[in-house]
Enzyme design. Structure first.
Site, PDB file in Angstrom:
ATOM      1  CD  GLN A 274      -0.440  -9.359  -5.025  1.00 10.32           C
ATOM      2  OE1 GLN A 274      -0.253 -10.355  -5.714  1.00 10.32           O
ATOM      3  NE2 GLN A 274      -0.133  -8.151  -5.451  1.00 10.32           N
TER       4      GLN A 274
ATOM      5  CE  LYS B 101       5.081 -10.157  -0.947  1.00 12.57           C
ATOM      6  NZ  LYS B 101       4.218  -9.532   0.065  1.00 12.57           N
TER       7      LYS B 101
ATOM      8  CG  ASP C 203       0.885  -4.617   2.194  1.00 12.95           C
ATOM      9  OD1 ASP C 203       1.409  -4.322   1.110  1.00 12.95           O
ATOM     10  OD2 ASP C 203      -0.346  -4.579   2.386  1.00 12.95           O
TER      11      ASP C 203
ATOM     12  N   GLY D 111       3.195  -3.510  -4.125  1.00 10.56           N
ATOM     13  CA  GLY D 111       4.032  -2.337  -3.866  1.00 10.56           C
ATOM     14  C   GLY D 111       5.189  -2.787  -3.006  1.00 10.56           C
ATOM     15  CG  HIS D 112       7.365  -5.841  -3.758  1.00 12.26           C
ATOM     16  ND1 HIS D 112       7.620  -6.858  -4.623  1.00 12.26           N
ATOM     17  CD2 HIS D 112       6.269  -6.221  -3.063  1.00 12.26           C
ATOM     18  CE1 HIS D 112       6.713  -7.819  -4.463  1.00 12.26           C
ATOM     19  NE2 HIS D 112       5.880  -7.441  -3.529  1.00 12.26           N
TER      20      HIS D 112
ATOM     21  CB  VAL E 284      15.993  -4.714  13.543  1.00 14.39           C
ATOM     22  CG1 VAL E 284      15.834  -6.042  14.251  1.00 14.39           C
ATOM     23  CG2 VAL E 284      17.407  -4.568  12.977  1.00 14.39           C
TER      24      VAL E 284
HETATM   25  P1  IMP Z   1      -6.613  -6.797  -6.430  1.00 19.01           P
HETATM   26  O1  IMP Z   1      -5.396  -7.631  -6.359  1.00 19.01           O
HETATM   27  O2  IMP Z   1      -6.334  -5.364  -6.832  1.00 19.01           O
HETATM   28  O3  IMP Z   1      -7.695  -7.424  -7.245  1.00 19.01           O
HETATM   29  O4  IMP Z   1      -7.217  -6.678  -4.940  1.00 19.01           O
HETATM   30  C1  IMP Z   1      -7.737  -7.804  -4.260  1.00 19.01           C
HETATM   31  C2  IMP Z   1      -7.379  -7.765  -2.785  1.00 19.01           C
HETATM   32  O5  IMP Z   1      -5.990  -7.968  -2.628  1.00 19.01           O
HETATM   33  C3  IMP Z   1      -7.682  -6.426  -2.101  1.00 19.01           C
HETATM   34  O6  IMP Z   1      -8.040  -6.671  -0.760  1.00 19.01           O
HETATM   35  C4  IMP Z   1      -6.340  -5.712  -2.141  1.00 19.01           C
HETATM   36  O7  IMP Z   1      -6.223  -4.740  -1.122  1.00 19.01           O
HETATM   37  C5  IMP Z   1      -5.422  -6.895  -1.897  1.00 19.01           C
HETATM   38  N1  IMP Z   1      -4.074  -6.673  -2.434  1.00 19.01           N
HETATM   39  C6  IMP Z   1      -3.677  -6.728  -3.719  1.00 19.01           C
HETATM   40  N2  IMP Z   1      -2.362  -6.498  -3.817  1.00 19.01           N
HETATM   41  C7  IMP Z   1      -1.909  -6.325  -2.567  1.00 19.01           C
HETATM   42  C8  IMP Z   1      -0.606  -6.101  -2.021  1.00 19.01           C
HETATM   43  O8  IMP Z   1       0.416  -6.021  -2.706  1.00 19.01           O
HETATM   44  N3  IMP Z   1      -0.543  -5.985  -0.666  1.00 19.01           N
HETATM   45  C9  IMP Z   1      -1.632  -6.115   0.125  1.00 19.01           C
HETATM   46  N4  IMP Z   1      -2.867  -6.332  -0.339  1.00 19.01           N
HETATM   47  C10 IMP Z   1      -2.998  -6.433  -1.670  1.00 19.01           C
END
Ligand code: IMP
Length: 423
Positions: A223, A16, A13, A40-41, A413
């Site tokens: 991620q 990116k 988050d 989620g981009h 910004v």
């Molecule tokens: P999973 O990827 O759904 O298995 O989740 C594993 C961990 O990664 C959890 O803490 C999710 O909240 C975190 N996570 C997975 N994808 C994202 C992302 O795109 N942004 C932030 N955290 C993520």
């Protein structure tokens, strides 16, 4: 020949999607290399808001080929939904290439993910997105997974699907897992297959040929470093390699092909899901960052945990990723603050360390040591060059560069594509 990799250097988050969109201006191909629709981009273009989960954000620049490479786990039904969403907004998705080697997230993977999360107690909960990511990568590792290319041969695909679906019902239903309606699930997957088969390609060849032909290739990470299965805060991580090394295995490009690594760093920290987060703020300061920064998950809508920038963690992830340039995002979120803190060391018992602990239990015990910097207390949202930034904002950014040992290449910004400048 040039290949840039872009990765998040925190807990995901970082913004990116927006930076990929900006860098795509100079790219001839954009490639997703790991993760799935857990990402989620978010990209804003002239007031239009796009949230992408699987398709590279490069799709928003017409004419740039987009590839979903072998390291990604793909939910076929969700991919088709995302393609339809883009089509309904007049975005051309006809050129998307989907790797024959990618692994498919199947309906039982989502049920296993939900079953494990819902039945886990206390610190055993990971806080996953319940999109089936971990179970799909587990199937890949235990060699029972279904790969994208199998969709080409309907009979083989159907047999593999039914065998695995029935095995799930036999194994999980007696333990309390939800029963899978195999017929209904197959119908849905079959419909998605029809759409996706024409997009299947040997993307290892596509990407390597593009590189050999002088196309600038941009590899889009999802991620962040501390969610990396090897380098993150295990077990509170996702199930793929989110760091730059994963870009090679996730695409089939050799390590020497990579010419540049961009690390995206948010001007403060956030985390979703469980796991230690040393600089987390539980007071009104944390609430301020959440509301000012709109820190709610783009995939699950969950409120993100917020805190000050952790330079100890970021220095470590810049090292692991080999970051050449940082893209600093959401600087404007700090505009109103009188003072800003940066964590520069950790206290563990009576020791002070500046290295990132390798064990999650140690990380959970650290106390952050902060340096306080004066805020700039003025809006930066319209600023488009370094020299126009308030001096205190320049000092904050320079301090980040110094503490992480990285150069700053981009500053953002505001959410719009245009609220970004090169340094
Ligand atoms: P999973 O990827 O759904 O298995 O989740 C594993 C961990 O990664 C959890 O803490 C999710 O909240 C975190 N996570 C997975 N994808 C994202 C992302 O795109 N942004 C932030 N955290 C993520």
């Amino acid at each position: 020949m040039s290949v840039s990799v872009l990765v998040g250097v925190q807990w995901g988050d970082e913004g990116k999607g927006k930076i990929i969109d900006v860098l795509t201006k100079d790219a001839g191909m954009v490639v997703r290399f790991q993760g799935g629709n857990n990402a989620g981009h978010t990209v804003e273009i002239n007031g239009q808001h796009f949230v992408l989960h699987l398709i590279p954000s490069g799709i928003l620049r017409p004419g740039v080929p987009c590839v979903i490479a072998n390291g990604v786990v793909v939910d076929p039904v969700e991919l088709v939904k995302e393609m339809n969403m883009l089509k309904s907004r007049d975005i051309d998705v006809s050129g998307i290439q989907l790797s024959t080697r990618c692994h498919l997230i199947m309906p039982w993977h989502k049920l296993i993910d939900a079953f494990k999360e819902d039945s886990a107690k206390g610190d055993k909960k990971i806080g996953t997105t319940k999109r089936g990511i971990g179970p799909a990568y587990s199937s890949k590792a235990d060699r029972t997974g279904i790969r994208g290319g199998e969709m080409r041969d309907l009979a083989r695909f159907e047999k593999h699907f039914r065998d695995n679906a029935e095995a799930y019902n036999r194994e999980y239903v007696p333990m309390g897992g939800a029963e899978l309606d195999v017929e209904a699930a197959w119908k849905e997957v079959l419909a998605a297959r029809e759409v996706l088969v024409p997009h299947l390609a040997d993307t290892v060849v596509t990407i390597n040929e593009a590189n050999a032909n002088g196309v600038h290739v941009l590899l889009e990470g999802a991620q962040g470093a501390f969610l990396d299965i090897d380098h993150g805060t295990y077990p509170y991580v996702t199930s793929s390699n989110t760091t730059s090394g994963g870009a090679c295995t996730g695409t089939g490009l050799p390590p020497r092909a990579i010419t540049e690594v961009w690390g995206v760093l948010k001007a403060y920290s956030t985390r979703v899901g469980e796991g230690p987060f040393p600089t987390e703020l539980f007071d009104e300061q944390g609430e301020f960052l959440r509301s000012q920064g709109g820190e709610f998950g783009a995939t699950t809508g969950r409120p993100r945990r917020c805190g000050w920038l952790d330079a100890v963690a970021c220095r470590h992830s810049c090292m692991v990723n080999g970051v050449d340039f940082l893209a600093i995002t959401k600087l404007d979120v700090l505009d109103k603050l009188k003072e800003i803190k940066i964590c520069t060391a950790y206290k563990i018992g009576d020791k002070t360390v500046t290295t990132f602990p390798e064990d999650v239990c140690d990380l959970a015990r650290v106390e952050p040591v902060y340096e306080t910097m004066p805020g700039w207390e003025t809006s930066t949202t319209g600023i488009l060059d370094w020299n126009s930034l308030p001096v205190n904002a320049q000092k904050y950014l320079k301090r980040i560069a110094e503490l992480t040992g990285s150069k700053i290449g981009i500053v953002s910004v505001g959410p719009d594509r245009n609220q970004t400048f090169r340094v």
